[in-house]
Write a protein that holds these residues in place. Structure first.
Motif, PDB file in Angstrom:
ATOM      1  N   TYR A 347      65.405  14.305  52.096  1.00 57.73           N
ATOM      2  CA  TYR A 347      66.121  14.300  50.819  1.00 57.73           C
ATOM      3  C   TYR A 347      66.331  15.711  50.265  1.00 57.73           C
ATOM      4  O   TYR A 347      65.661  16.678  50.657  1.00 57.73           O
ATOM      5  N   ALA A 348      67.260  15.799  49.320  1.00 57.81           N
ATOM      6  CA  ALA A 348      67.425  16.967  48.457  1.00 57.81           C
ATOM      7  C   ALA A 348      67.116  16.520  47.039  1.00 57.81           C
ATOM      8  O   ALA A 348      67.514  15.424  46.627  1.00 57.81           O
ATOM      9  N   ILE A 349      66.379  17.348  46.285  1.00 56.06           N
ATOM     10  CA  ILE A 349      65.884  16.960  44.960  1.00 56.06           C
ATOM     11  C   ILE A 349      66.415  17.945  43.920  1.00 56.06           C
ATOM     12  O   ILE A 349      66.217  19.164  44.039  1.00 56.06           O
ATOM     13  N   PHE A 350      67.084  17.415  42.896  1.00 54.57           N
ATOM     14  CA  PHE A 350      67.643  18.226  41.822  1.00 54.57           C
ATOM     15  C   PHE A 350      66.972  17.873  40.496  1.00 54.57           C
ATOM     16  O   PHE A 350      66.478  16.768  40.315  1.00 54.57           O
ATOM     17  N   SER A 351      67.007  18.819  39.580  1.00 54.34           N
ATOM     18  CA  SER A 351      66.389  18.591  38.273  1.00 54.34           C
ATOM     19  C   SER A 351      67.415  18.818  37.165  1.00 54.34           C
ATOM     20  O   SER A 351      68.000  19.907  37.057  1.00 54.34           O
ATOM     21  N   ASP A 352      67.638  17.799  36.372  1.00 48.37           N
ATOM     22  CA  ASP A 352      68.557  17.851  35.235  1.00 48.37           C
ATOM     23  C   ASP A 352      67.714  18.101  33.989  1.00 48.37           C
ATOM     24  O   ASP A 352      67.120  17.180  33.426  1.00 48.37           O
ATOM     25  N   ILE A 353      67.639  19.364  33.555  1.00 50.54           N
ATOM     26  CA  ILE A 353      66.693  19.743  32.502  1.00 50.54           C
ATOM     27  C   ILE A 353      67.367  19.842  31.136  1.00 50.54           C
ATOM     28  O   ILE A 353      68.561  19.574  30.994  1.00 50.54           O
ATOM     29  N   GLY A 370      72.188  26.737  25.876  1.00 44.24           N
ATOM     30  CA  GLY A 370      71.098  26.481  24.942  1.00 44.24           C
ATOM     31  C   GLY A 370      70.278  25.283  25.347  1.00 44.24           C
ATOM     32  O   GLY A 370      70.441  24.720  26.431  1.00 44.24           O
ATOM     33  N   THR A 371      69.378  24.881  24.448  1.00 42.61           N
ATOM     34  CA  THR A 371      68.441  23.793  24.724  1.00 42.61           C
ATOM     35  C   THR A 371      68.793  22.569  23.897  1.00 42.61           C
ATOM     36  O   THR A 371      69.093  22.675  22.708  1.00 42.61           O
ATOM     37  N   ASP A 372      68.741  21.417  24.536  1.00 43.83           N
ATOM     38  CA  ASP A 372      68.951  20.141  23.857  1.00 43.83           C
ATOM     39  C   ASP A 372      67.626  19.387  23.862  1.00 43.83           C
ATOM     40  O   ASP A 372      67.247  18.763  24.854  1.00 43.83           O
ATOM     41  N   SER A 373      66.908  19.445  22.745  1.00 38.17           N
ATOM     42  CA  SER A 373      65.576  18.830  22.677  1.00 38.17           C
ATOM     43  C   SER A 373      65.629  17.305  22.738  1.00 38.17           C
ATOM     44  O   SER A 373      64.624  16.653  23.046  1.00 38.17           O
ATOM     45  N   GLY A 374      66.779  16.727  22.460  1.00 38.29           N
ATOM     46  CA  GLY A 374      66.899  15.269  22.492  1.00 38.29           C
ATOM     47  C   GLY A 374      67.209  14.707  23.871  1.00 38.29           C
ATOM     48  O   GLY A 374      67.173  13.489  24.075  1.00 38.29           O
ATOM     49  N   LYS A 375      67.486  15.568  24.797  1.00 40.17           N
ATOM     50  CA  LYS A 375      67.826  15.125  26.145  1.00 40.17           C
ATOM     51  C   LYS A 375      66.569  14.792  26.943  1.00 40.17           C
ATOM     52  O   LYS A 375      65.575  15.517  26.864  1.00 40.17           O
ATOM     53  N   ILE A 376      66.593  13.721  27.722  1.00 36.88           N
ATOM     54  CA  ILE A 376      65.468  13.361  28.581  1.00 36.88           C
ATOM     55  C   ILE A 376      65.717  13.943  29.966  1.00 36.88           C
ATOM     56  O   ILE A 376      66.701  13.604  30.627  1.00 36.88           O
ATOM     57  N   PRO A 377      64.860  14.849  30.420  1.00 38.59           N
ATOM     58  CA  PRO A 377      65.049  15.440  31.755  1.00 38.59           C
ATOM     59  C   PRO A 377      64.994  14.370  32.845  1.00 38.59           C
ATOM     60  O   PRO A 377      64.324  13.347  32.713  1.00 38.59           O
ATOM     61  N   ARG A 378      65.717  14.643  33.942  1.00 38.32           N
ATOM     62  CA  ARG A 378      65.763  13.703  35.058  1.00 38.32           C
ATOM     63  C   ARG A 378      65.577  14.446  36.380  1.00 38.32           C
ATOM     64  O   ARG A 378      65.872  15.643  36.486  1.00 38.32           O
ATOM     65  N   ILE A 379      65.096  13.717  37.371  1.00 35.50           N
ATOM     66  CA  ILE A 379      65.053  14.214  38.742  1.00 35.50           C
ATOM     67  C   ILE A 379      66.020  13.376  39.567  1.00 35.50           C
ATOM     68  O   ILE A 379      65.973  12.145  39.539  1.00 35.50           O
ATOM     69  N   GLY A 380      66.909  14.058  40.279  1.00 37.23           N
ATOM     70  CA  GLY A 380      67.876  13.380  41.125  1.00 37.23           C
ATOM     71  C   GLY A 380      67.509  13.518  42.594  1.00 37.23           C
ATOM     72  O   GLY A 380      67.117  14.594  43.043  1.00 37.23           O
ATOM     73  N   VAL A 381      67.639  12.429  43.348  1.00 32.74           N
ATOM     74  CA  VAL A 381      67.299  12.411  44.774  1.00 32.74           C
ATOM     75  C   VAL A 381      68.507  11.915  45.555  1.00 32.74           C
ATOM     76  O   VAL A 381      69.075  10.858  45.247  1.00 32.74           O
ATOM     77  N   PHE A 400      59.805  17.259  31.540  1.00 36.00           N
ATOM     78  CA  PHE A 400      59.696  17.992  32.806  1.00 36.00           C
ATOM     79  C   PHE A 400      60.910  18.892  32.957  1.00 36.00           C
ATOM     80  O   PHE A 400      62.002  18.454  33.325  1.00 36.00           O
ATOM     81  N   ASN A 401      60.730  20.183  32.647  1.00 37.50           N
ATOM     82  CA  ASN A 401      61.805  21.169  32.713  1.00 37.50           C
ATOM     83  C   ASN A 401      61.420  22.265  33.697  1.00 37.50           C
ATOM     84  O   ASN A 401      60.524  23.073  33.423  1.00 37.50           O
ATOM     85  N   ILE A 402      62.073  22.281  34.837  1.00 38.26           N
ATOM     86  CA  ILE A 402      61.754  23.298  35.833  1.00 38.26           C
ATOM     87  C   ILE A 402      62.941  24.229  36.015  1.00 38.26           C
ATOM     88  O   ILE A 402      64.092  23.809  36.010  1.00 38.26           O
ATOM     89  N   VAL A 403      62.638  25.507  36.138  1.00 39.41           N
ATOM     90  CA  VAL A 403      63.643  26.495  36.495  1.00 39.41           C
ATOM     91  C   VAL A 403      63.536  26.820  37.987  1.00 39.41           C
ATOM     92  O   VAL A 403      64.529  27.029  38.668  1.00 39.41           O
ATOM     93  N   HIS A 404      62.298  26.858  38.490  1.00 38.74           N
ATOM     94  CA  HIS A 404      62.063  27.099  39.914  1.00 38.74           C
ATOM     95  C   HIS A 404      61.321  25.922  40.532  1.00 38.74           C
ATOM     96  O   HIS A 404      60.478  25.302  39.876  1.00 38.74           O
ATOM     97  N   ALA A 405      61.646  25.619  41.769  1.00 39.86           N
ATOM     98  CA  ALA A 405      60.921  24.619  42.548  1.00 39.86           C
ATOM     99  C   ALA A 405      60.187  25.338  43.671  1.00 39.86           C
ATOM    100  O   ALA A 405      60.741  26.242  44.298  1.00 39.86           O
ATOM    101  N   ILE A 406      58.935  24.940  43.908  1.00 39.20           N
ATOM    102  CA  ILE A 406      58.143  25.622  44.937  1.00 39.20           C
ATOM    103  C   ILE A 406      58.323  24.959  46.304  1.00 39.20           C
ATOM    104  O   ILE A 406      58.637  25.617  47.283  1.00 39.20           O
ATOM    105  N   ASN A 407      58.129  23.640  46.381  1.00 42.55           N
ATOM    106  CA  ASN A 407      58.316  22.928  47.640  1.00 42.55           C
ATOM    107  C   ASN A 407      58.304  21.429  47.380  1.00 42.55           C
ATOM    108  O   ASN A 407      57.929  20.963  46.289  1.00 42.55           O
ATOM    109  N   ALA A 408      58.723  20.676  48.398  1.00 42.83           N
ATOM    110  CA  ALA A 408      58.688  19.211  48.328  1.00 42.83           C
ATOM    111  C   ALA A 408      58.520  18.679  49.741  1.00 42.83           C
ATOM    112  O   ALA A 408      58.857  19.349  50.719  1.00 42.83           O
ATOM    113  N   TRP A 409      58.018  17.438  49.849  1.00 40.82           N
ATOM    114  CA  TRP A 409      57.875  16.817  51.158  1.00 40.82           C
ATOM    115  C   TRP A 409      57.854  15.302  51.016  1.00 40.82           C
ATOM    116  O   TRP A 409      57.737  14.763  49.914  1.00 40.82           O
ATOM    117  N   ASP A 410      57.982  14.620  52.165  1.00 37.63           N
ATOM    118  CA  ASP A 410      57.968  13.157  52.204  1.00 37.63           C
ATOM    119  C   ASP A 410      56.561  12.662  52.534  1.00 37.63           C
ATOM    120  O   ASP A 410      55.828  13.294  53.308  1.00 37.63           O
TER     121      ASP A 410
END
Length: 594
Positions: A347-353, A370-381, A400-410
Motif C-alpha cells: 500500500y501507499a499511505i497518505f495523511s490528510d491533516i 493555515g490551520t483548520d482546527s475543526g477538521k478531522i485528520p484522516r489517513i488514506g490507504v 493526528f497531524n503528521i508532516v513527516h512519515a518515518i516508515n510503514a509496513w504490512d
C-alpha cells in the motif's frame, strides 16, 4: 538610494567593520537594512592569517629583507548589474509593497529574525579540503553526504519565511579517509534569471501572499514582469531547496514548488546542476520532496499535491526512470498540506491533516496556508500498484497531524498496516512558531478488515526528521534515528529508538542518545549502513553540527550501535554550514554511475 544608505556605503568603504548589524553571521557576511527595507549584503573576506608580529623598529637593527607574499587566489566578485528601465520600475513598486503594504510584521516572516545566526545565507564554496580532527572516516563512507536547505541568493527586501530560500547543496565528498566540502546553489530557472537580473523577480511562496491587498499587488507585479519578458512561467517558478533523492539512475534536488532538478557530484567534489527533469514530458507539475524508494525493487513512489482538484495525484517511477500513469485522487475533497507519505509492500499511505489552503484567512489578511482546527485528520490507504482510486480508503484519526512519515509496513498477511510517524501536537504553530512545536513519535495500526485504528506514542520527547536504514523502507524495521528539537527548527541532538518495544509495556522507546553540547546544534541525521552490514543498525549516523559560540561547523560520524552514539570521526569544515532540511548519502559506486 536614501541618505542613510549613502552614509553607510561611504563609511563602509573606509572601515568595513564599523557598521555591523545583527546579521553578522560568524562567516564574515555583514548585512545592513535601510529604513525602506532595501538590503545591502557585504562580504568581508578575511585572509588566512600567518604568524606575523608587528614590533617597534630598533634604531640600530638591520632590517630583514622582505619575505615574498604567498600567492593568493583572487576573490571572485560580480559586477553590479545596471537594471533596465522596466526593472527599475518593477523594483521600485516591489519596494513600495514591502514597505507600506506588506512589511514583515511577524517574526516568522521577518528576515532580521529568520536569517539570524546560523540561518543566515552563505556564498558558494568550491571544493575545499577538510581536516579530520578526531578519529578516522570509515571506508563505507566513501561517496558523498549531501544536504539541501534554503539559502536566499539575495537578502529579502520584504517578508521572508524559512521555507522560501533558494536551494543550496552542501556536499562532503569522502575518499580514502579524506574529506572535501563544496557548497553550490541548485541552479533552478528562478535562480538563473534572478542571478542574471541582479535582483529578485519571482515572489516568495510562503511569505509573499499575506492578505488580499498584498497578494493582489504582488500577483499584478509578477504578471507584469512576465509580460515584460523578465521570466517565462512555463520554465518553472519554484525552488529545489528541500531534499535529495536517487532513483531512475539520476540524482535529484527536490522542492514541492517545481519539477525535480537533476544534479551531479564531480570526482573532485564539485556540484553541478544538469537541469529540470520532466520524465520525458510525463511530469508537467511539481512532485513531493519525499519520494519513497524500495531498495528491493528500485522503484520510486511519489505524488504531487496542489490547490485545485485533484488535490493529490499518485504515481511511481520504474527502475529505468520511466514514469507511470498518474492516479488522480478525487476523494480528498479539500486541499491539504501533504508534505510526506509512506509505503508498504502492498500500500501507499497518505495523511490528510489540519493544515491546508485557507482562502478565508487570505481575505482577512492572513496567509493562504493555515490551520483548520475543526477538521478531522484522516489517513488514506491505496494499493501500491493502483491504476485508479477505486480502492482508496480513508480512516478518521482525530488529532493526528503528521508532516513527516518515518516508515510503514504490512502485518497479518496484509490485513494490518503499521505506520511510524511524529505527530505534531501543536499543529497551529507549524508555519509561524516552529519553536513552539512538539512532535511525539507514534505507532499507528490500521486494521483493514475491521476499519479500526489504534495508536500510541513510543516517545514523549520532541522528535522529528526521523530516518531509518534505507534498506528497510516499506518493510518492518526496528530502529529509528531522530532529531531532538531544542526547540525546532534547531536540533540539540540525536535519539535512537527501538520501535519493537512491547506495546503492553508502553515505555519510552529511546535506547541511545547523543546531545551535541552547549551552543551546538545539528540537523536531520542520516543512517549509512556498513558494507556489508549484518544487523539493521550496523552502520553510522552522520550529521552537520554547528557551534554558535565559535562559529565553526563540523561533520560528525557516530557509531549507530553504541548506547551514546559514540563519535567515530569528527571533520572540521573550512567554513560554516547553515542549518537546513534533508540530506542523502550516495556511495562512490552510485556516484560513478550518474
Amino acid at each position: 538610494m536614501d541618505a542613510l544608505s549613502s552614509t553607510f556605503l561611504s563609511t563602509l568603504s573606509q572601515n568595513p567593520k564599523s557598521l555591523l548589524s545583527p546579521y553578522n553571521n560568524n562567516n564574515n557576511n555583514y548585512h545592513y537594512y535601510s529604513p525602506t527595507l532595501k538590503v545591502f549584503s557585504v562580504r568581508i573576506e578575511e585572509r588566512p592569517q600567518t604568524t606575523t608580529t608587528i614590533t617597534k623598529p630598533q634604531e640600530k637593527s638591520t632590517p630583514s629583507p622582505p619575505k615574498p607574499s604567498p600567492k593568493r587566489e583572487p576573490i571572485p566578485s560580480r559586477k553590479p548589474i545596471e537594471p533596465s528601465f522596466p526593472s527599475f520600475i518593477f523594483n521600485a513598486f516591489d519596494d513600495f509593497v514591502n514597505t507600506f503594504i506588506d512589511p514583515p510584521r511577524k517574526s516568522s516572516v521577518d528576515p532580521r529574525y529568520v536569517l539570524s545566526n546560523n540561518f543566515a545565507p552563505v556564498d558558494e564554496l568550491p571544493p575545499t579540503e577538510c581536516e579530520v580532527v578526531e578519529g578516522s572516516l570509515p571506508p563505507c563512507l566513501d561517496g558523498a553526504y549531501i544536504r539541501n536547505g534554503p539559502n536566499p541568493q539575495y537578502l529579502p527586501r520584504g517578508p521572508y519565511h524559512l521555507f522560501d530560500g533558494d536551494g543550496m547543496l552542501h556536499s562532503i565528498k569522502i575518499s580514502q579517509g579524506k574529506a572535501t566540502l563544496c557548497s553550490r546553489f541548485v541552479k533552478t530557472y528562478k535562480y538563473n534569471i534572478e542571478n542574471e537580473a541582479g535582483s529578485p523577480i519571482i515572489p516568495n511562496v510562503f511569505s509573499g501572499f499575506n492578505g488580499l491587498t498584498a497578494s493582489a499587488a504582488r500577483g499584478a507585479l509578477t504578471a507584469a514582469r512576465a509580460i515584460a519578458g523578465q521570466f517565462n512561467p512555463a520554465n518553472g517558478i519554484g525552488l529545489a531547496n528541500t531534499s535529495l533523492a536517487l532513483f531512475g539512475g539520476k540524482l535529484f534536488a527536490l522542492g514541492e514548488s517545481d519539477l525535480p532538478y537533476e544534479v551531479k557530484i564531480a570526482p573532485n567534489g564539485d556540484i553541478f546542476t544538469l537541469g529540470r527533469h520532466d520524465f520525458n514530458g510525463k511530469l508537467s507539475m511539481s512532485m513531493t520532496a519525499h519520494p519513497k524508494i524500495d531498495h528491493e525493487t528500485n522503484e520510486a513512489f511519489a505524488f504531487r499535491y496542489g490547490p485545485i482538484p485533484p488535490f493529490i495525484t499518485y504515481f511511481r517511477v520504474n527502475p529505468d526512470g520511466t514514469k507511470t500513469q498518474d492516479v488522480p485522487i478525487f476523494s480528498m475533497t479539500r486541499p491539504s498540506f501533504l508534505h510526506d507519505f509512506a509505503i508498504t509492500k502492498k500500500y501507499a499511505i497518505f495523511s490528510d491533516i489540519q493544515i491546508g489552503m485557507n482562502p478565508i484567512d487570505l481575505l482577512t489578511g492572513g496567509s493562504p496556508v493555515g490551520t483548520d482546527s475543526g477538521k478531522i485528520p484522516r489517513i488514506g490507504v491505496i494499493p501500491r500498484y493502483a491504476k485508479d482510486e477505486s480502492e482508496m480508503r480513508w480512516f478518521d484519526v482525530s488529532g493526528f497531524n503528521i508532516v513527516h512519515a518515518i516508515n510503514a509496513w504490512d502485518e497479518d498477511g496484509g490485513d494490518t498496516i503499521v505506520l511510524i510517524a511524529p505527530n505534531i501536537l501543536s499543529v497551529e504553530h507549524t508555519l509561524e512558531r516552529m519553536d513552539m512545536i512538539h512532535a511525539s513519535v507514534e505507532k499507528v495500526k490500521i486494521n483493514l478488515k475491521t476499519g479500526m485504528v489504534s495508536r500510541h506514542p513510543i516517545s514523549t520527547r520532541n522528535l522529528d526528521f526521523g530516518v531509518i536504514n534505507p534498506a528497510y523502507v516499506g518493510k518492518k524495521n526496528k530502529y529509528v534515528y531522530a532529531a531532538i528539537g531544542g526547540p525546532m527548527p534547531k536540533v540539540i541532538g540525536i535519539a535512537k529508538l527501538d520501535v519493537s518495544v512491547a506495546e503492553i509495556d508502553r515505555r519510552d522507546c529511546i535506547v541511545a542518545c547523543r546531545i551535541f553540547g552547549k551552543d551546538c546544534y545539528g540537523g536531520e541525521p542520516f543512517f549509512v549502513p556498513k558494507n556489508p552490514s549484518i544487523d539493521e543498525d550496523d552502520g553510522y549516523v552522520v550529521s552537520y553540527v554547528h557551534n554558535e559560540k565559535t562559529g565553526e561547523s563540523n561533520f560528525l560520524v557516530m557509531d549507530a550501535t553504541s548506547p551514546n552514539l559514540d563519535i567515530v570521526a569528527n571533520v572540521k569544515l573550512p567554513r560554516r554550514v547553515p542549518y537546513g532540511f534533508h540530506g542523502l548519502f550516495v556511495s562512490e559506486n552510485d556516484l560513478m554511475k550518474l
